[in-house]
Design a protein around this motif. Sequence first.
Motif, PDB file in Angstrom:
ATOM      1  N   LEU A 236      18.897 113.671  44.050  1.00 12.58           N
ATOM      2  CA  LEU A 236      18.499 114.986  43.538  1.00 12.58           C
ATOM      3  C   LEU A 236      18.823 116.087  44.541  1.00 12.58           C
ATOM      4  O   LEU A 236      19.264 117.173  44.159  1.00 12.58           O
ATOM      5  CB  LEU A 236      17.010 114.993  43.187  1.00 12.58           C
ATOM      6  CG  LEU A 236      16.499 116.265  42.522  1.00 12.58           C
ATOM      7  CD1 LEU A 236      17.285 116.572  41.241  1.00 12.58           C
ATOM      8  CD2 LEU A 236      15.020 116.139  42.220  1.00 12.58           C
ATOM      9  N   VAL A 237      18.640 115.802  45.826  1.00 15.38           N
ATOM     10  CA  VAL A 237      18.984 116.784  46.863  1.00 15.38           C
ATOM     11  C   VAL A 237      20.482 117.073  46.814  1.00 15.38           C
ATOM     12  O   VAL A 237      20.905 118.232  46.865  1.00 15.38           O
ATOM     13  CB  VAL A 237      18.547 116.282  48.258  1.00 15.38           C
ATOM     14  CG1 VAL A 237      19.120 117.176  49.367  1.00 15.38           C
ATOM     15  CG2 VAL A 237      17.031 116.218  48.352  1.00 15.38           C
ATOM     16  N   HIS A 238      21.295 116.041  46.688  1.00 13.19           N
ATOM     17  CA  HIS A 238      22.742 116.237  46.574  1.00 13.19           C
ATOM     18  C   HIS A 238      23.071 117.088  45.341  1.00 13.19           C
ATOM     19  O   HIS A 238      23.906 117.993  45.419  1.00 13.19           O
ATOM     20  CB  HIS A 238      23.467 114.892  46.489  1.00 13.19           C
ATOM     21  CG  HIS A 238      23.640 114.213  47.805  1.00 13.19           C
ATOM     22  ND1 HIS A 238      24.847 114.071  48.409  1.00 13.19           N
ATOM     23  CD2 HIS A 238      22.733 113.649  48.644  1.00 13.19           C
ATOM     24  CE1 HIS A 238      24.710 113.448  49.564  1.00 13.19           C
ATOM     25  NE2 HIS A 238      23.423 113.173  49.726  1.00 13.19           N
ATOM     26  N   ALA A 239      22.424 116.804  44.229  1.00 10.06           N
ATOM     27  CA  ALA A 239      22.668 117.558  42.995  1.00 10.06           C
ATOM     28  C   ALA A 239      22.282 119.026  43.158  1.00 10.06           C
ATOM     29  O   ALA A 239      23.002 119.921  42.700  1.00 10.06           O
ATOM     30  CB  ALA A 239      21.898 116.932  41.837  1.00 10.06           C
ATOM     31  N   MET A 240      21.156 119.265  43.806  1.00  8.45           N
ATOM     32  CA  MET A 240      20.675 120.627  44.035  1.00  8.45           C
ATOM     33  C   MET A 240      21.710 121.422  44.831  1.00  8.45           C
ATOM     34  O   MET A 240      22.049 122.556  44.476  1.00  8.45           O
ATOM     35  CB  MET A 240      19.344 120.509  44.792  1.00  8.45           C
ATOM     36  CG  MET A 240      18.731 121.773  45.245  1.00  8.45           C
ATOM     37  SD  MET A 240      17.135 121.433  46.056  1.00  8.45           S
ATOM     38  CE  MET A 240      17.662 120.652  47.578  1.00  8.45           C
ATOM     39  N   TRP A 241      22.218 120.818  45.893  1.00  8.42           N
ATOM     40  CA  TRP A 241      23.219 121.498  46.718  1.00  8.42           C
ATOM     41  C   TRP A 241      24.534 121.675  45.975  1.00  8.42           C
ATOM     42  O   TRP A 241      25.185 122.724  46.067  1.00  8.42           O
ATOM     43  CB  TRP A 241      23.442 120.729  48.020  1.00  8.42           C
ATOM     44  CG  TRP A 241      22.361 121.022  49.013  1.00  8.42           C
ATOM     45  CD1 TRP A 241      21.283 120.240  49.299  1.00  8.42           C
ATOM     46  CD2 TRP A 241      22.244 122.184  49.826  1.00  8.42           C
ATOM     47  NE1 TRP A 241      20.509 120.855  50.246  1.00  8.42           N
ATOM     48  CE2 TRP A 241      21.075 122.039  50.600  1.00  8.42           C
ATOM     49  CE3 TRP A 241      23.008 123.330  49.982  1.00  8.42           C
ATOM     50  CZ2 TRP A 241      20.662 123.016  51.506  1.00  8.42           C
ATOM     51  CZ3 TRP A 241      22.597 124.294  50.896  1.00  8.42           C
ATOM     52  CH2 TRP A 241      21.444 124.132  51.638  1.00  8.42           C
ATOM     53  N   ARG A 242      24.969 120.654  45.235  1.00 10.45           N
ATOM     54  CA  ARG A 242      26.224 120.770  44.470  1.00 10.45           C
ATOM     55  C   ARG A 242      26.128 121.897  43.440  1.00 10.45           C
ATOM     56  O   ARG A 242      27.076 122.653  43.247  1.00 10.45           O
ATOM     57  CB  ARG A 242      26.557 119.463  43.756  1.00 10.45           C
ATOM     58  CG  ARG A 242      26.815 118.293  44.656  1.00 10.45           C
ATOM     59  CD  ARG A 242      28.251 118.207  45.079  1.00 10.45           C
ATOM     60  NE  ARG A 242      28.423 117.014  45.908  1.00 10.45           N
ATOM     61  CZ  ARG A 242      29.555 116.429  46.100  1.00 10.45           C
ATOM     62  NH1 ARG A 242      30.639 116.878  45.524  1.00 10.45           N
ATOM     63  NH2 ARG A 242      29.635 115.371  46.891  1.00 10.45           N
TER      64      ARG A 242
ATOM     65  N   ARG B  72      36.437 121.271  44.505  1.00 13.84           N
ATOM     66  CA  ARG B  72      35.840 120.364  45.496  1.00 13.84           C
ATOM     67  C   ARG B  72      34.369 120.056  45.205  1.00 13.84           C
ATOM     68  O   ARG B  72      33.890 118.977  45.547  1.00 13.84           O
ATOM     69  CB  ARG B  72      35.972 120.954  46.904  1.00 13.84           C
ATOM     70  CG  ARG B  72      37.359 120.830  47.480  1.00 13.84           C
ATOM     71  CD  ARG B  72      37.407 121.263  48.935  1.00 13.84           C
ATOM     72  NE  ARG B  72      37.054 122.659  49.151  1.00 13.84           N
ATOM     73  CZ  ARG B  72      37.893 123.686  49.038  1.00 13.84           C
ATOM     74  NH1 ARG B  72      39.143 123.481  48.706  1.00 13.84           N
ATOM     75  NH2 ARG B  72      37.489 124.913  49.274  1.00 13.84           N
ATOM     76  N   CYS B  73      33.657 120.966  44.604  1.00 16.65           N
ATOM     77  CA  CYS B  73      32.207 120.792  44.393  1.00 16.65           C
ATOM     78  C   CYS B  73      31.859 119.535  43.601  1.00 16.65           C
ATOM     79  O   CYS B  73      30.816 118.931  43.838  1.00 16.65           O
ATOM     80  CB  CYS B  73      31.627 122.011  43.679  1.00 16.65           C
ATOM     81  SG  CYS B  73      31.382 123.408  44.766  1.00 16.65           S
ATOM     82  N   LEU B  74      32.686 119.165  42.665  1.00 16.48           N
ATOM     83  CA  LEU B  74      32.368 118.033  41.792  1.00 16.48           C
ATOM     84  C   LEU B  74      33.314 116.854  41.978  1.00 16.48           C
ATOM     85  O   LEU B  74      33.192 115.853  41.272  1.00 16.48           O
ATOM     86  CB  LEU B  74      32.370 118.482  40.325  1.00 16.48           C
ATOM     87  CG  LEU B  74      31.435 119.644  39.995  1.00 16.48           C
ATOM     88  CD1 LEU B  74      31.599 120.061  38.540  1.00 16.48           C
ATOM     89  CD2 LEU B  74      29.990 119.310  40.308  1.00 16.48           C
ATOM     90  N   ALA B  75      34.217 116.963  42.927  1.00 13.26           N
ATOM     91  CA  ALA B  75      35.219 115.913  43.143  1.00 13.26           C
ATOM     92  C   ALA B  75      34.542 114.582  43.460  1.00 13.26           C
ATOM     93  O   ALA B  75      33.633 114.505  44.279  1.00 13.26           O
ATOM     94  CB  ALA B  75      36.154 116.301  44.273  1.00 13.26           C
ATOM     95  N   GLY B  76      34.975 113.552  42.754  1.00 13.08           N
ATOM     96  CA  GLY B  76      34.517 112.200  43.027  1.00 13.08           C
ATOM     97  C   GLY B  76      33.154 111.839  42.470  1.00 13.08           C
ATOM     98  O   GLY B  76      32.668 110.736  42.696  1.00 13.08           O
ATOM     99  N   LEU B  77      32.507 112.747  41.748  1.00 11.48           N
ATOM    100  CA  LEU B  77      31.186 112.440  41.192  1.00 11.48           C
ATOM    101  C   LEU B  77      31.326 111.578  39.943  1.00 11.48           C
ATOM    102  O   LEU B  77      32.205 111.815  39.115  1.00 11.48           O
ATOM    103  CB  LEU B  77      30.417 113.713  40.853  1.00 11.48           C
ATOM    104  CG  LEU B  77      30.074 114.657  42.001  1.00 11.48           C
ATOM    105  CD1 LEU B  77      29.185 115.791  41.507  1.00 11.48           C
ATOM    106  CD2 LEU B  77      29.425 113.932  43.163  1.00 11.48           C
TER     107      LEU B  77
END
Length: 156
Positions: free
Chosen positions: A9-15, A33-38
């Motif tokens: 969730l922390v990663h999602a918040m920052w993304r 770059r913000c969503l690359a590889g998700l």
Amino acid sequence: MTETEDLPLVHAMWRAADLTRAYLSHDRGQVARCLAGLDIPQLERVLTWLILDHDALFGELGEPSMSVRELDGMGALAPLETELAVMTAVRRVATGEMGLTEAVESLVPLDRVHALAICTAVMLLEARGRSAALESLDATTARYGQMGYPRPSTAP
């Protein structure tokens, strides 16, 4: 909940914050770059956080306008593979043809994330202006750190 359980969730918040900022800054490379590889679950967590941000903003501002010109400008920053679907959805919202939820419900998760980030960025831009909108995002991300949620080292 443990720190490890909070991490996605922390990663999602920052993304979500980084993606909104990338659109406001007109930084096409950062948008990509913000969503690359998700993967899909990660995209859905980012989408959930964007929904929370959008709803909070909507509650704060009421129903701000979203001009087609601004939507087109920010939509052009979306990755080429998502641009048509995203722009079709946000134009339907801007013209009042349908609400945001209805406009994005048939999109794949990646397109939903971009559409919601674009609408949120345009709402911020039109309500506050670019500089104040970016300052608001900076204040929000500073609060994340103060609350014990530092930027993950894997953030873009």
